[in-house]
Design a protein around this motif. Structure first.
Motif, PDB file in Angstrom:
ATOM      1  N   VAL A 136       0.842  -1.204   0.000  1.00 15.52           N
ATOM      2  CA  VAL A 136       0.000   0.000   0.000  1.00 15.52           C
ATOM      3  C   VAL A 136       0.874   1.251   0.000  1.00 15.52           C
ATOM      4  CG1 VAL A 136      -1.650   1.332   1.377  1.00 15.52           C
ATOM      5  CG2 VAL A 136      -1.997  -1.106   1.044  1.00 15.52           C
ATOM      6  N   ASN A 137       1.926   1.260   0.805  1.00 13.90           N
ATOM      7  CA  ASN A 137       2.841   2.406   0.814  1.00 13.90           C
ATOM      8  C   ASN A 137       3.507   2.592  -0.545  1.00 13.90           C
ATOM      9  OD1 ASN A 137       2.319   3.101   3.460  1.00 13.90           O
ATOM     10  ND2 ASN A 137       3.957   1.819   4.265  1.00 13.90           N
ATOM     11  N   PHE A 138       3.877   1.484  -1.198  1.00 13.55           N
ATOM     12  CA  PHE A 138       4.468   1.558  -2.533  1.00 13.55           C
ATOM     13  C   PHE A 138       3.488   2.182  -3.524  1.00 13.55           C
ATOM     14  CE2 PHE A 138       4.668  -0.550  -6.694  1.00 13.55           C
ATOM     15  CZ  PHE A 138       5.889  -0.074  -7.134  1.00 13.55           C
ATOM     16  N   LEU A 139       2.223   1.744  -3.470  1.00 16.67           N
ATOM     17  CA  LEU A 139       1.225   2.301  -4.386  1.00 16.67           C
ATOM     18  C   LEU A 139       0.996   3.781  -4.126  1.00 16.67           C
ATOM     19  CD1 LEU A 139      -1.454  -0.540  -4.547  1.00 16.67           C
ATOM     20  CD2 LEU A 139       0.236   0.097  -6.269  1.00 16.67           C
ATOM     21  N   LEU A 140       0.952   4.181  -2.862  1.00 19.05           N
ATOM     22  CA  LEU A 140       0.758   5.593  -2.539  1.00 19.05           C
ATOM     23  C   LEU A 140       1.934   6.431  -3.022  1.00 19.05           C
ATOM     24  CD1 LEU A 140      -0.787   5.342   1.030  1.00 19.05           C
ATOM     25  CD2 LEU A 140      -1.940   6.001  -1.084  1.00 19.05           C
ATOM     26  N   ASN A 141       3.148   5.919  -2.862  1.00 19.31           N
ATOM     27  CA  ASN A 141       4.329   6.648  -3.335  1.00 19.31           C
ATOM     28  C   ASN A 141       4.318   6.779  -4.853  1.00 19.31           C
ATOM     29  OD1 ASN A 141       5.355   7.048  -0.779  1.00 19.31           O
ATOM     30  ND2 ASN A 141       6.603   5.199  -0.822  1.00 19.31           N
ATOM     31  N   GLN A 142       3.900   5.742  -5.559  1.00 19.13           N
ATOM     32  CA  GLN A 142       3.827   5.807  -7.019  1.00 19.13           C
ATOM     33  C   GLN A 142       2.789   6.827  -7.453  1.00 19.13           C
ATOM     34  OE1 GLN A 142       5.844   4.338  -9.222  1.00 19.13           O
ATOM     35  NE2 GLN A 142       6.968   3.619  -7.452  1.00 19.13           N
ATOM     36  N   ARG A 143       1.683   6.892  -6.727  1.00 17.72           N
ATOM     37  CA  ARG A 143       0.629   7.856  -7.049  1.00 17.72           C
ATOM     38  C   ARG A 143       1.123   9.281  -6.842  1.00 17.72           C
ATOM     39  NH1 ARG A 143      -5.324   8.003  -4.257  1.00 17.72           N
ATOM     40  NH2 ARG A 143      -6.174   9.649  -5.556  1.00 17.72           N
ATOM     41  N   GLU A 144       1.865   9.508  -5.757  1.00 12.48           N
ATOM     42  CA  GLU A 144       2.415  10.840  -5.494  1.00 12.48           C
ATOM     43  C   GLU A 144       3.420  11.237  -6.561  1.00 12.48           C
ATOM     44  OE1 GLU A 144       4.036  10.773  -1.579  1.00 12.48           O
ATOM     45  OE2 GLU A 144       2.072  10.604  -0.621  1.00 12.48           O
ATOM     46  N   LYS A 145       4.239  10.278  -7.020  1.00 12.36           N
ATOM     47  CA  LYS A 145       5.224  10.579  -8.050  1.00 12.36           C
ATOM     48  C   LYS A 145       4.549  10.963  -9.360  1.00 12.36           C
ATOM     49  CE  LYS A 145       8.957   7.685  -6.314  1.00 12.36           C
ATOM     50  NZ  LYS A 145       9.756   6.480  -6.554  1.00 12.36           N
ATOM     51  N   LYS A 146       3.438  10.296  -9.692  1.00 10.50           N
ATOM     52  CA  LYS A 146       2.735  10.601 -10.930  1.00 10.50           C
ATOM     53  C   LYS A 146       2.054  11.961 -10.865  1.00 10.50           C
ATOM     54  CE  LYS A 146       1.859   5.921 -12.484  1.00 10.50           C
ATOM     55  NZ  LYS A 146       0.850   4.905 -12.775  1.00 10.50           N
ATOM     56  N   SER A 147       1.617  12.378  -9.678  1.00  8.36           N
ATOM     57  CA  SER A 147       0.889  13.639  -9.559  1.00  8.36           C
ATOM     58  C   SER A 147       1.821  14.845  -9.474  1.00  8.36           C
ATOM     59  CB  SER A 147      -0.026  13.606  -8.326  1.00  8.36           C
ATOM     60  OG  SER A 147       0.750  13.559  -7.149  1.00  8.36           O
ATOM     61  N   MET A 148       3.123  14.623  -9.348  1.00 12.59           N
ATOM     62  CA  MET A 148       4.060  15.743  -9.288  1.00 12.59           C
ATOM     63  C   MET A 148       4.177  16.389 -10.667  1.00 12.59           C
ATOM     64  SD  MET A 148       7.099  14.187  -6.961  1.00 12.59           S
ATOM     65  CE  MET A 148       7.752  15.648  -6.234  1.00 12.59           C
ATOM     66  N   PRO A 149       4.284  17.728 -10.730  1.00 14.32           N
ATOM     67  CA  PRO A 149       4.396  18.387 -12.036  1.00 14.32           C
ATOM     68  C   PRO A 149       5.734  18.069 -12.697  1.00 14.32           C
ATOM     69  CG  PRO A 149       4.701  19.968 -10.274  1.00 14.32           C
ATOM     70  CD  PRO A 149       4.297  18.660  -9.628  1.00 14.32           C
ATOM     71  N   ALA A 150       5.725  18.116 -14.030  1.00 24.07           N
ATOM     72  CA  ALA A 150       6.941  17.800 -14.774  1.00 24.07           C
ATOM     73  C   ALA A 150       7.979  18.901 -14.619  1.00 24.07           C
ATOM     74  CB  ALA A 150       6.616  17.585 -16.242  1.00 24.07           C
ATOM     75  N   THR A 151       7.536  20.161 -14.561  1.00 24.76           N
ATOM     76  CA  THR A 151       8.464  21.277 -14.372  1.00 24.76           C
ATOM     77  C   THR A 151       8.365  21.766 -12.946  1.00 24.76           C
ATOM     78  OG1 THR A 151       6.800  22.867 -15.075  1.00 24.76           O
ATOM     79  CG2 THR A 151       8.295  22.005 -16.769  1.00 24.76           C
ATOM     80  N   MET A 152       9.461  22.158 -12.411  1.00 23.65           N
ATOM     81  CA  MET A 152       9.480  22.658 -11.051  1.00 23.65           C
ATOM     82  C   MET A 152       9.116  24.146 -11.055  1.00 23.65           C
ATOM     83  SD  MET A 152      10.142  20.313  -9.073  1.00 23.65           S
ATOM     84  CE  MET A 152      10.555  18.618  -9.240  1.00 23.65           C
ATOM     85  N   PRO A 153       8.253  24.596 -10.155  1.00 23.35           N
ATOM     86  CA  PRO A 153       7.858  26.006 -10.151  1.00 23.35           C
ATOM     87  C   PRO A 153       8.989  26.944  -9.734  1.00 23.35           C
ATOM     88  CG  PRO A 153       6.844  24.829  -8.332  1.00 23.35           C
ATOM     89  CD  PRO A 153       7.547  23.815  -9.180  1.00 23.35           C
TER      90      PRO A 153
END
Length: 108
Positions: free
Chosen positions: A61-78
């Motif tokens: 579950v922690n692995f899935l949550l971490n993968q979800r967070e990585k996908k939701s991060m923007p491609a460019t840094m603000p």
């Protein structure tokens, strides 16, 4: 979590050593006690199996949550200054466009 795992392994190994040591001294009077020990050991093994399964489930579950967070991060840094400049220009252009539309509706 690793400490718990190591403790469980040592506990199981200690139980196995005790069982093998007593299996060498196999007398008929110890048969009843031996069955009781086997039952206790199987219950311990079952409990360890349940604990291991729950640990694996939590890790998954922690692995899935971490993968979800990585996908939701923007491609460019603000923090990139070029992105700030581009965003500022876009917002200025947009606000000028909105104001120009508002001025036209008032004049008609």
């Amino acid at each position: 979590m690793k400490v718990e795992m190591i403790a469980l392994i040592f506990f199981c190994l200690g139980g196995v050593l005790v069982v093998t040591a007593r299996a060498v001294d196999n007398s008929p009077a110890d048969d009843v006690q031996h069955l009781g020990r086997r039952y206790a050991e199987s219950t311990i093994a079952s409990d360890i199996s349940k604990i291991m399964d729950s640990m694996v489930q939590k890790n998954f579950v922690n692995f899935l949550l971490n993968q979800r967070e990585k996908k939701s991060m923007p491609a460019t840094m603000p923090e990139d200054p070029e992105v700030h400049i581009f965003n500022d220009l876009l917002t200025k252009d947009f606000t000028m466009w909105v104001h120009s539309k508002g001025d036209r509706s008032k004049s008609q």
